[in-house]
Design an enzyme around this catalytic site. Structure first.
Site: not given
Ligand code: TGC
Ligand code: FAD
Length: 387
Positions: A141-142, A272, A367
């Site tokens: 996911g990261s 307590r 996130e």
């Molecule tokens: P990079 O390839 O350099 O950038 C791609 C394009 O995206 C732009 N950008 C952003 N735009 C808006 N907001 C941001 N935070 C942005 N970060 C980057 C960037 O400017 C570029 O644009 P362009 O025009 O040049 O194409 O990507 P990066 O190196 O910045 O990203 C790497 C990294 C690790 C930070 C990114 O992949 C990341 O954030 N990974 C984590 C993934 C994550 O957070 N997944 C969450 C899934 S959803 C979820 O968890 C829902 S839980 C909800 C709940 O239950 O509350």
């Molecule tokens: P991984 O990416 O496999 O990471 C494993 C470990 O590696 C972590 O400790 C991480 O910090 C570490 N790591 C990653 N990269 C590096 C690096 N470069 N260097 C050192 N360490 C690193 N996703 C959605 O799209 N939609 C949703 O609605 C959503 N809801 C969620 C709800 C719950 C309850 C949970 C638990 C997760 C949800 N997610 C959702 C997914 C969530 O965004 C991911 O779990 C999260 O982004 C991490 O991805 P992963 O679990 O695959 O862990």
């Protein structure tokens, strides 16, 4: 008169009348409707879906979007306060609102056509259509750039194959915002429940966010009309732009969880009696409680300044990373320390601390994990990407 433990710096006085009214309304909802049932919901692994109409009636779904789409048109600080007060109840309810508002309604609003906005946003604001957001995939996911879910053009349609993992609201949802790799780069699609080949499977055995639905999504040659593609989402910045909105709210939410834990630990430690005096009369307990109040105060100020920057249109994703990282870390540490102050009583859901601590394990992971946000700040400081 003593200062309120959860607002030593009178942050409340920095809020507008409207912001305070929003906070009070959501606080009342949490006290009256969430807190009486949430321990049982967590025990039973049940999302309290019966609260959705009330959440919608309060205007909490897509609260920052314009009124023309049936939304409340509130500012960013109000949205933050909504997240804070909901998460004072439970991270699962805040998650529900975050996903619906920031991850589903926002992309339809920001990247959708006028027809898509008119079709879905009013229904979503009313809670009649529930959304989920599929970005994360099972292999990592990261690093969403390494996306395997694929969409290929077939006549006027798209055909999607792949899967998503850990999707909040997945099994509940009527629509899913799904991100897929195409020959033209990453694109966003609105999938509808019942489309042939589209299925959701609930993830069981969770020890965290038990009052929230989390699912895997599967796409087996799902045929999606071009009219369901978000026309203005191009590349990874589409989904990352949504994450910035949701992470903003998550910078506020854990402040509420931490406040709930501190309130509980304060009450418990005054009652307590150990070694002939209240636990709260010991220096070590007071230092712990004082340190929690200090960290909550700092987190509140950080969240509020982030909100003011967002309302001014100048908030940057790196600032969101810093706040999400700091405030999740602050809250999970406080929840664990409060659990400890409650002793054995702290291990059951009779008290909130362990529920919050367990929930925050997800909040600090989703996130963007803590490490991801640390590396975003590291990149900002050094100019070198360590990803
Ligand atoms: P990079 O390839 O350099 O950038 C791609 C394009 O995206 C732009 N950008 C952003 N735009 C808006 N907001 C941001 N935070 C942005 N970060 C980057 C960037 O400017 C570029 O644009 P362009 O025009 O040049 O194409 O990507 P990066 O190196 O910045 O990203 C790497 C990294 C690790 C930070 C990114 O992949 C990341 O954030 N990974 C984590 C993934 C994550 O957070 N997944 C969450 C899934 S959803 C979820 O968890 C829902 S839980 C909800 C709940 O239950 O509350
Ligand atoms: P991984 O990416 O496999 O990471 C494993 C470990 O590696 C972590 O400790 C991480 O910090 C570490 N790591 C990653 N990269 C590096 C690096 N470069 N260097 C050192 N360490 C690193 N996703 C959605 O799209 N939609 C949703 O609605 C959503 N809801 C969620 C709800 C719950 C309850 C949970 C638990 C997760 C949800 N997610 C959702 C997914 C969530 O965004 C991911 O779990 C999260 O982004 C991490 O991805 P992963 O679990 O695959 O862990």
């Amino acid at each position: 008169m003593a200062l309120p433990a959860h607002d030593l710096f009178d942050v409340r006085s920095l809020l507008s009348e409207e912001e305070r009214a929003v906070q009070e309304a959501v606080a009342r909802f949490t006290d009256e409707r969430v807190l009486p049932i949430i321990g049982d919901c967590f025990d039973q692994g049940r999302f309290p879906a019966e609260l959705v109409p009330e959440i919608a009636a309060l205007g909490l779904l897509g609260s920052s979007l314009p009124e023309e789409y049936g939304c409340a048109g509130l500012n960013a600080v109000s949205y933050g306060l909504i997240c804070q007060e909901l998460e004072r109840g439970d991270s699962g309810l805040r998650s529900f609102v975050s996903v619906q508002s920031s991850l589903c309604m926002y992309p339809i609003f920001a990247y959708g056509s006028q027809e898509q906005r008119r079709r879905w946003l009013p229904e979503m604001a009313a809670g009649r259509v529930i959304g989920c957001f599929g970005l994360t995939e099972p292999h990592g996911g990261s690093d969403p750039a390494n996306m395997k879910t694929h969409a290929r053009r077939d006549g006027g349609d798209w055909v999607i194959d792949g899967s998503k993992m850990w999707i909040t609201n997945g099994g509940l949802a009527d629509i899913a915002i799904v991100w897929a790799q195409t020959d033209e780069g990453i694109r966003g699609f609105v999938l509808e429940k019942g489309m042939p080949g589209f299925s959701a499977q609930e993830i069981k055995h969770k020890m965290s966010l038990r009052a929230s639905v989390t699912s895997a999504l599967f796409f087996d040659s799902v045929r999606v009309p071009e009219a369901n593609r978000l026309p203005d989402a191009h590349g990874l910045k589409g989904p990352l732009g949504c994450l910035t909105q949701a992470r903003y709210g998550i910078s506020w939410g854990p402040v509420g969880a931490a406040i709930a834990c501190l309130d509980e630990a304060l009450g418990y430690s005054k009652e307590r009696i150990l070694f002939g005096r209240p636990l709260a009369a010991t220096q070590s307990a007071q230092i712990k409680l004082a340190d929690m109040a200090r960290r909550i105060t700092l987190a509140q100020l950080l969240a509020l300044q982030l909100g003011r920057l967002k309302d001014a249109g100048s908030m940057r994703p790196q600032q969101v990373s810093l706040a999400k990282w700091n405030n999740c870390r602050m809250a999970i540490d406080i929840a664990r320390e409060c659990r400890d102050l409650l002793g054995g009583a702290g291990i059951t859901t009779e008290h909130g601390a362990i529920r919050h601590a367990l929930n925050l394990e997800s909040v600090i992971t989703y996130e963007g994990t803590e490490t991801v946000h640390q590396l975003v700040i590291g990149r900002e400081l050094t100019g070198i990407s360590a990803f």
